[in-house]
Design an enzyme around this catalytic site. Structure first.
Site, PDB file in Angstrom:
ATOM      1  N   LEU A  22     -15.843 -32.303  -9.419  1.00  0.00           N
ATOM      2  CA  LEU A  22     -15.869 -32.649  -8.005  1.00  0.00           C
ATOM      3  C   LEU A  22     -16.786 -31.682  -7.270  1.00  0.00           C
ATOM      4  O   LEU A  22     -16.494 -30.483  -7.189  1.00  0.00           O
ATOM      5  CB  LEU A  22     -14.462 -32.599  -7.401  1.00  0.00           C
ATOM      6  CG  LEU A  22     -13.398 -33.494  -8.039  1.00  0.00           C
ATOM      7  CD1 LEU A  22     -12.044 -33.274  -7.364  1.00  0.00           C
ATOM      8  CD2 LEU A  22     -13.801 -34.960  -7.969  1.00  0.00           C
ATOM      9  N   GLU A  23     -17.881 -32.196  -6.754  1.00  0.00           N
ATOM     10  CA  GLU A  23     -18.785 -31.393  -5.929  1.00  0.00           C
ATOM     11  C   GLU A  23     -18.559 -31.811  -4.478  1.00  0.00           C
ATOM     12  O   GLU A  23     -19.020 -32.864  -4.047  1.00  0.00           O
ATOM     13  CB  GLU A  23     -20.239 -31.625  -6.350  1.00  0.00           C
ATOM     14  CG  GLU A  23     -20.547 -31.175  -7.772  1.00  0.00           C
ATOM     15  CD  GLU A  23     -20.349 -29.684  -7.991  1.00  0.00           C
ATOM     16  OE1 GLU A  23     -20.277 -28.937  -6.998  1.00  0.00           O
ATOM     17  OE2 GLU A  23     -20.252 -29.263  -9.151  1.00  0.00           O
ATOM     18  N   LEU A  24     -17.816 -30.995  -3.747  1.00  0.00           N
ATOM     19  CA  LEU A  24     -17.360 -31.381  -2.421  1.00  0.00           C
ATOM     20  C   LEU A  24     -18.133 -30.630  -1.344  1.00  0.00           C
ATOM     21  O   LEU A  24     -19.346 -30.680  -1.324  1.00  0.00           O
ATOM     22  CB  LEU A  24     -15.844 -31.172  -2.337  1.00  0.00           C
ATOM     23  CG  LEU A  24     -15.064 -31.855  -3.488  1.00  0.00           C
ATOM     24  CD1 LEU A  24     -13.573 -31.547  -3.404  1.00  0.00           C
ATOM     25  CD2 LEU A  24     -15.319 -33.343  -3.538  1.00  0.00           C
TER      26      LEU A  24
END
Length: 496
Positions: free
Chosen positions: A238-240
């Site tokens: 997850l690249e948030l």
């Protein structure tokens, strides 16, 4: 990336803007399921692609980008209303090509098995790790850098020997159509496929039993993606996003600080997950900081509406969201300072262009201090003591990036050790993302997992541990019946 509305978030109906679906992309649930099944079957026949095959695939990806630069620039600009050609070259094309070149140069070394130590008790034997492709990789890409944030993870997936399906944002239909056409000319759909469609399609995509699911977008949607993936125990990256702070040292020259920060905020009109989100500035230097930003920004962008270097806000929904952030801050007592005086707050222009706008006299209850901004708005928070600034950062969710403006080594070390962030730049902003030998990823609310360079290769590989014995084997000496002198000697030697 709170502002990165992905295909899982329905904020507006853009169906009338979508080009006719191409036979090269996947835009229905039935086609999606068929493609997924096809990729599964393909991978079972190609469980460990050779080095030569992987290099050939990476070269095809690179040529696809280089040979079609202008087409990409025009497609992305059409999706944005207007996007600076240089924003696209720097943020999407150059960064992606650099990543492919870096990977091509090092892939042979990455693919080698890693020798591991074997303890005395288990001799004679050999131990090593091989990096095996995971299988079918799902990639959900956002709209803000549609090439870099789809082809970046794709580069790592292909380098690791996987197949990949990429769900593009519904907010970039022209870029999606172009990608689908070009990809289909270079790769079989069973190896690389582009998926289009709306929020329902994205939700269906996230529920597939991928061997790894990679998502770039907002923290809120990241939770939905992780929940959907959990149903099939699919590992996720997850690249948030979050509110990436800047901390300016009291000893730092303000003009120098602004020169190091401003491009990271103005690139793509601030629609960047690692753009500075607010500045912690010594109270006595706030006015100097405002003036330095005005001088530098107006030299970079003498005008806004008719300036080809100024990128538009992606759509009306995002523009309205940014206007509302400013209005909420104004209503709660903030000072709103657009850096192009002739452009009034909320002024309508058909290309949705906004000047960089500073916000001072901020309060924590303002939305601009609670939500990721994802646009050309930059709050300034004054501080008296550096420990107060550190406490302020630590009392917020952990950000994707943190920026330190100081040439004082002790100050730099203090911030590095006392705060958490996915990544850090010292006397720079955002460009750590373009350094391929640095792992990129968040922490806490800003994400999990890393990619870029070897970290991307490892993310999409299974590190398979192997213990290998030859003809000589002393393990039988440890067999029952227990209590022999051999057992007693082993326990005496190794349990101590």
């Amino acid at each position: 990336m709170n502002g990165v509305a992905t295909a899982l978030e329905v904020t507006e109906d853009f169906s009338t803007q979508l080009p006719h679906s191409s036979s090269n992309d996947i835009s229905s649930s039935a086609a999606l399921a068929q493609c997924f099944s096809g990729q599964k079957s393909y991978f079972l026949q190609n469980t460990y692609p050779s080095y030569q095959q992987r290099i050939a695939d990476l070269h095809k990806l690179k040529c696809l980008l280089i040979d079609n630069q202008q087409a990409f620039i025009e497609a992305i600009s059409k999706d944005f209303g207007h996007r600076s050609a240089d924003d696209s070259k720097l943020g999407d094309i150059l960064s992606t090509v650099m990543g492919i070149n870096y990977t091509i140069k090092r892939l042979k070394r990455w693919m080698k098995k890693e020798k591991k130590h074997v303890g005395l008790l288990f001799q004679p034997a050999k131990a090593f790790v091989i990096y095996q492709p995971k299988g079918v990789i799902g990639i959900i890409a956002p709209w803000n850098y549609p090439v870099f944030l789809s082809f970046g993870p794709l580069t790592a997936a292909l380098a690791a020997g996987n197949t990949a399906m990429i769900k593009m944002s519904e907010f970039t239909p022209n870029t999606t159509a172009l990608l689908a056409e070009l990809i289909s000319n270079s790769f079989a759909k069973e190896q690389v496929a582009i998926v289009s469609g709306d929020a329902k399609m994205a939700a269906t995509f996230s529920k597939l039993a991928f061997d790894h699911l990679f998502f770039t977008g907002s923290t809120a949607v990241g939770k939905l993606v992780m929940k959907a993936a959990a149903e099939n125990l699919v590992p996720v990256t997850l690249e948030l996003g979050g509110k990436s702070p800047v901390i300016i040292d009291n000893s730092m020259d303000i003009n120098t600080a602004v020169s190091r920060l401003i491009l990271g905020k103005t690139l793509n009109s601030g629609q960047t997950c690692v753009a500075p989100d607010y500045i912690l500035c010594p109270k006595a230097k706030v006015e100097a900081l405002i003036q330095a930003f005005k001088t530098r920004y107006q030299a970079m962008y003498p005008s806004i509406n008719n300036n080809q270097d100024c990128t538009s806000i992606i759509n009306d929904g995002q523009k309205l969201r940014l206007d509302n952030l400013l209005q909420d801050a104004r209503d709660k007592g903030a000072n709103i300072i657009p850096l192009i005086a002739k452009v009034e707050l909320g002024e309508h222009n058909e290309l949705r262009k906004m000047p960089l706008t500073l916000v001072t006299n901020t309060k924590d209850e303002m939305l601009v201090m609670q939500e990721e901004i994802f646009g050309p708005i930059l709050p300034i928070v004054a501080y008296d003591d550096i420990n107060d600034a550190i406490d302020y950062v630590n009392n917020q969710p952990r950000p994707l990036a943190l920026y330190i403006c100081s040439f004082n080594k002790a100050f730099q070390q203090q911030i590095l050790l006392k705060t958490h962030a996915g990544g850090v730049c010292i006397n720079d902003a955002a460009f750590h993302v373009a350094n391929d030998d640095l792992p990129f990823g968040g922490i806490g609310a800003s994400g999990m997992g890393q990619y870029h360079g070897i970290e991307g290769f490892k993310t999409f590989s299974h590190a398979k541990s192997v213990l290998s014995r030859g003809r000589i084997n002393f393990t039988t000496l440890l067999f029952p019946p227990f209590g022999t002198k051999i057992h007693q000697l082993v326990y005496k030697l190794f349990i101590r």
